[in-house]
Write an enzyme that holds these catalytic residues in place. Structure first.
Site, PDB file in Angstrom:
ATOM      1  N   ASP A  58      34.533  34.670  40.615  1.00 13.52           N
ATOM      2  CA  ASP A  58      33.350  35.203  41.270  1.00 13.52           C
ATOM      3  C   ASP A  58      33.035  36.540  40.608  1.00 13.52           C
ATOM      4  OD1 ASP A  58      31.349  35.598  43.392  1.00 13.52           O
ATOM      5  OD2 ASP A  58      32.734  37.160  44.079  1.00 13.52           O
ATOM      6  N   ASP A 252      36.843  37.029  46.335  1.00  9.10           N
ATOM      7  CA  ASP A 252      37.266  37.972  47.373  1.00  9.10           C
ATOM      8  C   ASP A 252      36.409  37.949  48.628  1.00  9.10           C
ATOM      9  OD1 ASP A 252      35.025  39.144  46.004  1.00  9.10           O
ATOM     10  OD2 ASP A 252      35.511  41.029  47.014  1.00  9.10           O
TER      11      ASP A 252
END
Length: 361
Positions: A58, A252
Site C-alpha cells: 500500500d 497499515d
C-alpha cells in the site's frame, strides 16, 4: 538374529529427530523474528514468507510517511480568492479523520471560520456539505465526475489533489504532498537482492502521481486510481497472475484489512496501523519501520534452510544405518546413534534459527 535386527530397525526408525527438530527450528525462527519486532501468528506464515517472491505495498503510510502537508493552492475561478477556497475546505474537512483532511485543517492553524451542515462522506472520493444553502464538494476528480463537474484538460495532475466546488462551480484545488520514507529505497533494493523478484504498489492516487512515486522508489509495477473496494479486486488479479509462489501484502490502514486477509501473507505495520489491519494480518511489524522486512525475509529463509537440512540429514543417516542393519553390520549402538544422536544434532542445528543474520557475520 532376525529378532535382534528387527529391534535395531525399530530403534533406528524412531522419528524423534524429525518430530522434535523441525517444529523447534520453526519456533526458534519465530523467536528470532520477535527479536526484530515482527510477530508471526503461526509457523506456516514464516514458511510462506520464505517462499515469497512478490510483495505488494500500500502507498500511503507504508511506502510514504503518511504525514500530509499542503504544498500549494490554485484558484480556478476568477470570482473567488485563495482565502475563501481554504475556508470552505477547512469547514468541510474538519469533520473528517482522513490524513489529508487533517493536513488541510492543520494548514489553516486549526481554525474553522465558516459553518457547514449536512456533512456526507463519499468513501475514497471526498466530502459533501451545505454552507448557507449552497452545496459544497471537497474531494478528488472522481467526486467531481460523479457530480457532472468537469476539470479543465489543461490542468495537469501532480501530487494529491483536493478540489473545492461551490454550487457546481469549480473554485480551485489544493495540492497535498506525502513524503516518501527515508529508508524505503534502500529497503526495496535490499529485498531485491534477497530474491524478491517483483514489487507492486496499490494506491488511490492518480496515475501521474503514482508513477512519479514509483519511479522514485524503484517499484516495478503500479496500480493507481483505486478506491478502497478496488484494492481487493486488483489484488485478486495479481493472485491469478502469480507465477513465483506466494504473494505478500504490506499495509497499515483500515482500508487495507480486506487485502491483508486475502493475501497469502498479510503483513501489517503495527506502529501506526489500525486495529482492523493488525487483526486481519498474518504478521505484524510492531514498530513503524518497514526496513525490518529485510532481515525478516532473511531469517525466514534461513529457518527453512535449517528445516530442510534437518530432514535430509535425519533421513539420510537413518536410511543408511537401516541398510547396514539389514546386512547385519549395524549393531544396537549404531541404532541408538541414528535415534538419539541424530535427534541431538538436529536439535542443535535447529537452535541456529535463533541467531539473527547480522549475529553470524
Amino acid at each position: 538374529t532376525w529378532l535382534y535386527r528387527a529391534l535395531v530397525f525399530l530403534v533406528i526408525s524412531c522419528p524423534c529427530a524429525l518430530v522434535v527438530s523441525v517444529p523447534l527450528a520453526i519456533f526458534a525462527g519465530i523467536g528470532a523474528e520477535a527479536k526484530l519486532g515482527i510477530m508471526f501468528k503461526g509457523g506456516n506464515y514464516l514458511q510462506t514468507l520464505a517462499e515469497t517472491k512478490t510483495i505488494v505495498f500500500d502507498k500511503t503510510g507504508t511506502l510514504t510517511e503518511g504525514v500530509f502537508a499542503v504544498q500549494g493552492l490554485e484558484v480556478l475561478a476568477p470570482s473567488t480568492t485563495q482565502e475563501h477556497i481554504m475556508d470552505l475546505a477547512v469547514a468541510v474537512e474538519a469533520f473528517s479523520t482522513h490524513p489529508i483532511a487533517k493536513a488541510i485543517v492543520a494548514h489553516s492553524g486549526g481554525r474553522t471560520i465558516l459553518t457547514t451542515t449536512e456533512i456526507k462522506e463519499h468513501g475514497g472520493k471526498g466530502l459533501e456539505a451545505q454552507h448557507e444553502g449552497k452545496r459544497i464538494l471537497v474531494g478528488n476528480r472522481k467526486l467531481l465526475q460523479d457530480n457532472g463537474i468537469s476539470v479543465p484538460h489543461s490542468l495537469k495532475s501532480y501530487g494529491t489533489e483536493v478540489f473545492v466546488v461551490e454550487e457546481a462551480l469549480l473554485l480551485g484545488r489544493i495540492i497535498i504532498s506525502d513524503k516518501i520514507r527515508e529508508d524505503m529505497v534502500a529497503t526495496l533494493r535490499a529485498l531485491s537482492s534477497l530474491g524478491i523478484q517483483k514489487t507492486i504498489m496499490l494506491t488511490g492516487d492518480r496515475k501521474e502521481a503514482a508513477l512519479s512515486t514509483a519511479r522514485d522508489l524503484g517499484i516495478s509495477d503500479v496500480r493507481s486510481d483505486l478506491l478502497p473496494e478496488d484494492k481487493v479486486t486488483e489484488f485478486e488479479k495479481i493472485l491469478i497472475q502469480k507465477k513465483n509462489g506466494p504473494v505478500a501484502f504490506v499495509g497499515d490502514g483500515i482500508n487495507d484489512a480486506p487485502v491483508l486477509a486475502r493475501a497469502d501473507l498479510g503483513i501489517a505495520v503495527g506502529g501506526m496501523g489500525s486495529d482492523a489491519a493488525i487483526e486481519a494480518a498474518d504478521a505484524v511489524i510492531m514498530a513503524d519501520d518497514i526496513s525490518r522486512l529485510v532481515p525478516a525475509v532473511a531469517v525466514a529463509r534461513k529457518t527453512m534452510r535449517i528445516v530442510r537440512q534437518n530432514i535430509v540429514f535425519a533421513l539420510a543417516v537413518k536410511i543408511g544405518i537401516m541398510g547396514l542393519g539389514a546386512l547385519g553390520i549395524a549393531g544396537m549402538w549404531m541404532a541408538i546413534f541414528a535415534d538419539v544422536g541424530v535427534a541431538l544434532l538436529a536439535i542443535l542445528n535447529s537452535l541456529r534459527s535463533l541467531r539473527l543474520p547480522q549475529q553470524e557475520k
